[in-house]
Design a protein around this motif. Structure first.
Motif, mmCIF file in Angstrom:
data_model
loop_
_atom_site.group_PDB
_atom_site.id
_atom_site.type_symbol
_atom_site.label_atom_id
_atom_site.label_comp_id
_atom_site.label_asym_id
_atom_site.label_seq_id
_atom_site.Cartn_x
_atom_site.Cartn_y
_atom_site.Cartn_z
ATOM 1 N N ARG A 197 0.919 -1.358 0.110
ATOM 2 C CA ARG A 197 0.031 0.075 0.016
ATOM 3 C C ARG A 197 1.091 1.223 0.018
ATOM 4 N N TRP A 198 1.920 1.189 0.757
ATOM 5 C CA TRP A 198 2.858 2.255 0.845
ATOM 6 C C TRP A 198 3.352 2.515 -0.524
ATOM 7 N N LEU A 199 4.038 1.627 -1.190
ATOM 8 C CA LEU A 199 4.559 1.443 -2.625
ATOM 9 C C LEU A 199 3.502 2.319 -3.705
ATOM 10 N N LEU A 200 2.474 1.555 -3.347
ATOM 11 C CA LEU A 200 1.230 2.350 -4.369
ATOM 12 C C LEU A 200 1.081 3.800 -4.140
ATOM 13 N N ASP A 201 0.974 4.234 -2.831
ATOM 14 C CA ASP A 201 0.866 5.577 -2.572
ATOM 15 C C ASP A 201 2.212 6.353 -3.078
ATOM 16 N N PHE A 202 3.196 5.787 -2.971
ATOM 17 C CA PHE A 202 4.571 6.372 -3.508
ATOM 18 C C PHE A 202 4.549 6.523 -4.812
ATOM 19 N N ILE A 203 4.165 5.608 -5.446
ATOM 20 C CA ILE A 203 4.324 5.697 -7.051
ATOM 21 C C ILE A 203 3.172 6.480 -7.742
#
Length: 77
Positions: free
Chosen positions: A30-36
Motif C-alpha cells: 500500500r505504501w509503495l502504491l501511494d509512493f508511485i
C-alpha cells in the motif's frame, strides 16, 4: 484424547508470525502504491504540457454535433 500443548503453541506461533508478515507485506504494498501513484492524475498539466482532452465551447468549422459525428465516422479519428 491427548492434547499436545507443544503442538498448539507451535501452531499459534506459526499463525502469529504469518499474520504479522502478511500485515507488513500488505502495508508495504500500500505504501509503495501511494509512493508511485501521482497525487491527482486529473489535474491540469504544468509548463508547456497540454491536456489531451478538452471540451470545446464551439464546434470546429462552425458545425453542429451531427457534422462533428459525420466527420468523425468519415475520417475515423
Amino acid at each position: 484424547m491427548v492434547v499436545s500443548v507443544r503442538k498448539w503453541v507451535g501452531n499459534l506461533l506459526f499463525m502469529t508470525v504469518f499474520l504479522a508478515l502478511f500485515l507488513v507485506v500488505s502495508g508495504g504494498y500500500r505504501w509503495l502504491l501511494d509512493f508511485i501513484s501521482p497525487v491527482d492524475p486529473y489535474r491540469e498539466p504544468q509548463g508547456e504540457a497540454v491536456k489531451a482532452f478538452r471540451q470545446l465551447e464551439t464546434y470546429p468549422e462552425g458545425g453542429s454535433v451531427v457534422d462533428t459525428l459525420r466527420w468523425f465516422y468519415w475520417y475515423g479519428q
